[in-house]
Design a protein around this motif. Structure first.
Motif, PDB file in Angstrom:
ATOM      1  N   ASN A  88       0.864  -1.147  -0.031  1.00  0.00           N
ATOM      2  CA  ASN A  88       0.137   0.057   0.107  1.00  0.00           C
ATOM      3  C   ASN A  88       0.669   1.167  -0.043  1.00  0.00           C
ATOM      4  OD1 ASN A  88      -2.455  -1.323  -0.065  1.00  0.00           O
ATOM      5  ND2 ASN A  88      -2.657  -1.393   2.044  1.00  0.00           N
ATOM      6  N   SER A  89       2.160   1.266   0.622  1.00  0.00           N
ATOM      7  CA  SER A  89       3.097   2.506   0.786  1.00  0.00           C
ATOM      8  C   SER A  89       3.603   2.653  -0.565  1.00  0.00           C
ATOM      9  CB  SER A  89       3.933   2.199   1.680  1.00  0.00           C
ATOM     10  OG  SER A  89       4.897   1.252   1.446  1.00  0.00           O
ATOM     11  N   MET A  90       3.554   1.716  -1.739  1.00  0.00           N
ATOM     12  CA  MET A  90       4.332   1.847  -2.908  1.00  0.00           C
ATOM     13  C   MET A  90       3.910   3.191  -3.587  1.00  0.00           C
ATOM     14  SD  MET A  90       6.762  -0.282  -2.346  1.00  0.00           S
ATOM     15  CE  MET A  90       7.529  -0.981  -3.733  1.00  0.00           C
ATOM     16  N   ASN A  91       2.584   3.485  -3.549  1.00  0.00           N
ATOM     17  CA  ASN A  91       2.008   4.486  -4.229  1.00  0.00           C
ATOM     18  C   ASN A  91       2.542   5.949  -3.617  1.00  0.00           C
ATOM     19  OD1 ASN A  91       0.966   2.687  -5.828  1.00  0.00           O
ATOM     20  ND2 ASN A  91      -0.814   2.640  -5.044  1.00  0.00           N
ATOM     21  N   MET A  92       2.970   5.831  -2.536  1.00  0.00           N
ATOM     22  CA  MET A  92       3.208   7.023  -1.377  1.00  0.00           C
ATOM     23  C   MET A  92       4.615   7.547  -2.004  1.00  0.00           C
ATOM     24  SD  MET A  92       2.032   5.677   2.269  1.00  0.00           S
ATOM     25  CE  MET A  92       0.289   5.296   2.519  1.00  0.00           C
ATOM     26  N   THR A  93       4.794   8.664  -1.443  1.00  0.00           N
ATOM     27  CA  THR A  93       6.170   9.625  -1.862  1.00  0.00           C
ATOM     28  C   THR A  93       7.126   8.773  -0.923  1.00  0.00           C
ATOM     29  OG1 THR A  93       4.938  11.670  -1.762  1.00  0.00           O
ATOM     30  CG2 THR A  93       7.156  11.545  -1.417  1.00  0.00           C
ATOM     31  N   TYR A  94       6.836   8.160   0.385  1.00  0.00           N
ATOM     32  CA  TYR A  94       7.873   7.596   1.174  1.00  0.00           C
ATOM     33  C   TYR A  94       7.334   6.211   1.329  1.00  0.00           C
ATOM     34  CZ  TYR A  94       9.495  12.238   1.619  1.00  0.00           C
ATOM     35  OH  TYR A  94      10.145  13.623   1.738  1.00  0.00           O
ATOM     36  N   PRO A  95       7.682   5.269   0.369  1.00  0.00           N
ATOM     37  CA  PRO A  95       7.393   3.746   0.584  1.00  0.00           C
ATOM     38  C   PRO A  95       8.193   3.268   1.877  1.00  0.00           C
ATOM     39  CG  PRO A  95       8.253   4.070  -1.663  1.00  0.00           C
ATOM     40  CD  PRO A  95       8.567   5.360  -0.728  1.00  0.00           C
ATOM     41  N   LYS A  96       7.648   2.178   2.472  1.00  0.00           N
ATOM     42  CA  LYS A  96       7.851   1.736   3.825  1.00  0.00           C
ATOM     43  C   LYS A  96       9.157   0.688   3.480  1.00  0.00           C
ATOM     44  CE  LYS A  96       4.071   2.977   6.302  1.00  0.00           C
ATOM     45  NZ  LYS A  96       3.053   2.762   7.301  1.00  0.00           N
ATOM     46  N   TYR A  97      10.322   1.121   3.044  1.00  0.00           N
ATOM     47  CA  TYR A  97      11.445   0.488   2.574  1.00  0.00           C
ATOM     48  C   TYR A  97      11.871  -0.127   4.164  1.00  0.00           C
ATOM     49  CZ  TYR A  97      11.468   2.125  -1.757  1.00  0.00           C
ATOM     50  OH  TYR A  97      11.328   2.371  -3.119  1.00  0.00           O
ATOM     51  N   GLU A  98      11.918   0.386   5.231  1.00  0.00           N
ATOM     52  CA  GLU A  98      12.415  -0.034   6.543  1.00  0.00           C
ATOM     53  C   GLU A  98      11.488  -1.299   7.062  1.00  0.00           C
ATOM     54  OE1 GLU A  98      11.408   3.126   6.429  1.00  0.00           O
ATOM     55  OE2 GLU A  98      13.240   4.070   6.035  1.00  0.00           O
ATOM     56  N   LEU A  99      10.297  -1.354   6.615  1.00  0.00           N
ATOM     57  CA  LEU A  99       9.092  -2.457   6.956  1.00  0.00           C
ATOM     58  C   LEU A  99       9.752  -3.512   6.162  1.00  0.00           C
ATOM     59  CD1 LEU A  99       7.317  -3.547   8.876  1.00  0.00           C
ATOM     60  CD2 LEU A  99       5.535  -2.677   7.191  1.00  0.00           C
ATOM     61  N   PHE A 100      10.081  -3.373   4.873  1.00  0.00           N
ATOM     62  CA  PHE A 100      10.373  -4.368   4.035  1.00  0.00           C
ATOM     63  C   PHE A 100      11.712  -5.045   4.332  1.00  0.00           C
ATOM     64  CE2 PHE A 100      13.022  -5.614   0.237  1.00  0.00           C
ATOM     65  CZ  PHE A 100      12.269  -6.507  -0.152  1.00  0.00           C
ATOM     66  N   LEU A 101      12.924  -4.321   4.642  1.00  0.00           N
ATOM     67  CA  LEU A 101      14.177  -4.418   5.109  1.00  0.00           C
ATOM     68  C   LEU A 101      13.949  -5.333   6.582  1.00  0.00           C
ATOM     69  CD1 LEU A 101      17.216  -4.530   5.067  1.00  0.00           C
ATOM     70  CD2 LEU A 101      17.117  -2.422   6.380  1.00  0.00           C
ATOM     71  N   GLU A 102      12.957  -4.927   7.532  1.00  0.00           N
ATOM     72  CA  GLU A 102      12.735  -5.700   8.525  1.00  0.00           C
ATOM     73  C   GLU A 102      12.266  -7.166   8.347  1.00  0.00           C
ATOM     74  OE1 GLU A 102       9.774  -5.339  12.628  1.00  0.00           O
ATOM     75  OE2 GLU A 102      10.577  -3.510  11.798  1.00  0.00           O
ATOM     76  N   ASN A 103      11.294  -7.291   7.283  1.00  0.00           N
ATOM     77  CA  ASN A 103      10.749  -8.567   6.880  1.00  0.00           C
ATOM     78  C   ASN A 103      12.143  -9.450   6.389  1.00  0.00           C
ATOM     79  OD1 ASN A 103       8.274  -7.829   7.764  1.00  0.00           O
ATOM     80  ND2 ASN A 103       7.350  -7.467   5.547  1.00  0.00           N
ATOM     81  N   ILE A 104      12.860  -8.866   5.556  1.00  0.00           N
ATOM     82  CA  ILE A 104      13.975  -9.694   5.003  1.00  0.00           C
ATOM     83  C   ILE A 104      14.890 -10.209   6.250  1.00  0.00           C
ATOM     84  CG2 ILE A 104      15.876  -9.454   3.565  1.00  0.00           C
ATOM     85  CD1 ILE A 104      13.222  -9.718   1.862  1.00  0.00           C
ATOM     86  N   LEU A 105      15.064  -9.295   7.274  1.00  0.00           N
ATOM     87  CA  LEU A 105      16.119  -9.478   8.250  1.00  0.00           C
ATOM     88  C   LEU A 105      15.450 -10.601   8.990  1.00  0.00           C
ATOM     89  CD1 LEU A 105      17.553  -5.906   9.036  1.00  0.00           C
ATOM     90  CD2 LEU A 105      18.745  -7.817   7.833  1.00  0.00           C
ATOM     91  N   ASN A 106      14.194 -10.678   9.287  1.00  0.00           N
ATOM     92  CA  ASN A 106      13.371 -11.635  10.200  1.00  0.00           C
ATOM     93  C   ASN A 106      13.395 -13.027   9.283  1.00  0.00           C
ATOM     94  OD1 ASN A 106      12.434 -10.541  12.467  1.00  0.00           O
ATOM     95  ND2 ASN A 106      10.977  -9.541  11.507  1.00  0.00           N
ATOM     96  N   VAL A 107      13.530 -12.975   7.912  1.00  0.00           N
ATOM     97  CA  VAL A 107      13.618 -14.247   7.419  1.00  0.00           C
ATOM     98  C   VAL A 107      15.202 -14.662   7.639  1.00  0.00           C
ATOM     99  CG1 VAL A 107      13.895 -15.432   5.053  1.00  0.00           C
ATOM    100  CG2 VAL A 107      11.874 -13.822   5.537  1.00  0.00           C
ATOM    101  N   ILE A 108      16.121 -13.797   7.336  1.00  0.00           N
ATOM    102  CA  ILE A 108      17.560 -14.157   7.660  1.00  0.00           C
ATOM    103  C   ILE A 108      17.855 -14.684   8.878  1.00  0.00           C
ATOM    104  CG2 ILE A 108      19.914 -12.964   7.508  1.00  0.00           C
ATOM    105  CD1 ILE A 108      18.988 -11.357   5.150  1.00  0.00           C
ATOM    106  N   MET A 109      17.182 -14.232  10.192  1.00  0.00           N
ATOM    107  CA  MET A 109      17.725 -14.342  11.314  1.00  0.00           C
ATOM    108  C   MET A 109      17.740 -15.641  11.859  1.00  0.00           C
ATOM    109  SD  MET A 109      15.797 -12.733  15.043  1.00  0.00           S
ATOM    110  CE  MET A 109      14.421 -13.378  14.510  1.00  0.00           C
ATOM    111  N   LEU A 110      16.932 -16.483  11.441  1.00  0.00           N
ATOM    112  CA  LEU A 110      16.773 -17.913  11.921  1.00  0.00           C
ATOM    113  C   LEU A 110      17.555 -19.005  10.652  1.00  0.00           C
ATOM    114  CD1 LEU A 110      13.725 -18.690  13.901  1.00  0.00           C
ATOM    115  CD2 LEU A 110      15.742 -17.962  14.618  1.00  0.00           C
ATOM    116  N   LEU A 111      17.891 -18.401   9.844  1.00  0.00           N
ATOM    117  CA  LEU A 111      18.550 -19.099   8.704  1.00  0.00           C
ATOM    118  C   LEU A 111      19.643 -19.795   8.973  1.00  0.00           C
ATOM    119  CD1 LEU A 111      18.510 -18.215   4.929  1.00  0.00           C
ATOM    120  CD2 LEU A 111      20.603 -19.156   5.786  1.00  0.00           C
ATOM    121  N   PRO A 112      20.673 -19.021   9.834  1.00  0.00           N
ATOM    122  CA  PRO A 112      21.759 -19.931  10.176  1.00  0.00           C
ATOM    123  C   PRO A 112      21.452 -21.284  11.128  1.00  0.00           C
ATOM    124  CG  PRO A 112      22.215 -17.561  10.588  1.00  0.00           C
ATOM    125  CD  PRO A 112      20.875 -17.768  10.223  1.00  0.00           C
ATOM    126  N   LEU A 113      20.655 -20.962  12.090  1.00  0.00           N
ATOM    127  CA  LEU A 113      20.044 -21.971  12.691  1.00  0.00           C
ATOM    128  C   LEU A 113      19.483 -23.263  12.123  1.00  0.00           C
ATOM    129  CD1 LEU A 113      18.159 -20.402  15.693  1.00  0.00           C
ATOM    130  CD2 LEU A 113      20.395 -21.336  15.777  1.00  0.00           C
TER     131      LEU A 113
END
Length: 182
Positions: A88-113
């Motif tokens: 929903n934020s992609m149409n806005m002036t400031y998309p929520k890249y931080e939230l996207f990055l947080e999601n990716i980091l949450n995937v990466i967090m348990l990958l080493p385990l």
């Protein structure tokens, strides 16, 4: 913000009680591992990856639960709310890249385990078992955040963490399979 600042801001100093608890867990773990090794139930490589697994797991619990300051009890039960918000934020002036990055980091967090676990057992782990173990670890993190008021209980985090654990299992299973073939 550079990586050092990110680590410092998300991982403040532990209290004495938390440090003592970690040391106790590590001592008990080393005693158990030594006994398994002496009884030839595990080899040195399995012991090494078990130590890595335990240290990394303690780091995850420390950074996601125990190093956070208590706040309000917050619960987010809507599935994929973060992705809806990102899209929903992609149409806005400031998309929520931080939230996207947080999601990716949450995937990466348990990958080493997920990578360490088959190496601890010394054999491939079924993806369904891997997904269940990843879910249980992630759920325990989120539940402790809820009970201890140390963050938000978030269904999306459980999904992302479990996916990361599963990706780690699949990657190392492929590597173990390739080593068996050659």
């Amino acid at each position: 913000m550079d990586i050092y600042q990110t680590v410092i801001s998300h991982y403040p100093h532990w209290s004495k009680i938390e440090l003592i608890a970690v040391v106790i867990v590590m001592i008990i773990s080393f005693i158990i591992l030594e006994r398994f090794y002496k009884k030839d139930k595990i080899n040195k490589i399995q012991m090494f990856f078990c130590v890595l697994f335990i240290i990394y797991l303690l780091h995850v619990y420390g950074s996601t639960v125990f190093s956070r300051l208590p706040s309000k009890r917050i619960c987010k039960l809507e599935v994929f709310w973060s992705w809806k918000e990102i899209l929903n934020s992609m149409n806005m002036t400031y998309p929520k890249y931080e939230l996207f990055l947080e999601n990716i980091l949450n995937v990466i967090m348990l990958l080493p385990l997920g990578i360490f676990l088959p190496l601890v057992y010394g054999k491939k782990i079924d993806w369904k078992v891997g997904l269940l173990i990843g879910f249980c670890i992630s759920f325990s993190i989120e539940l402790m955040q809820l009970v201890l008021c140390r963050g938000m209980f978030d269904v999306d985090d459980i999904i992302h963490n479990s996916l990361g654990f599963l990706i780690g299992i699949v990657i190392i299973n492929k590597v173990l399979l390739m080593n068996k073939i050659s």
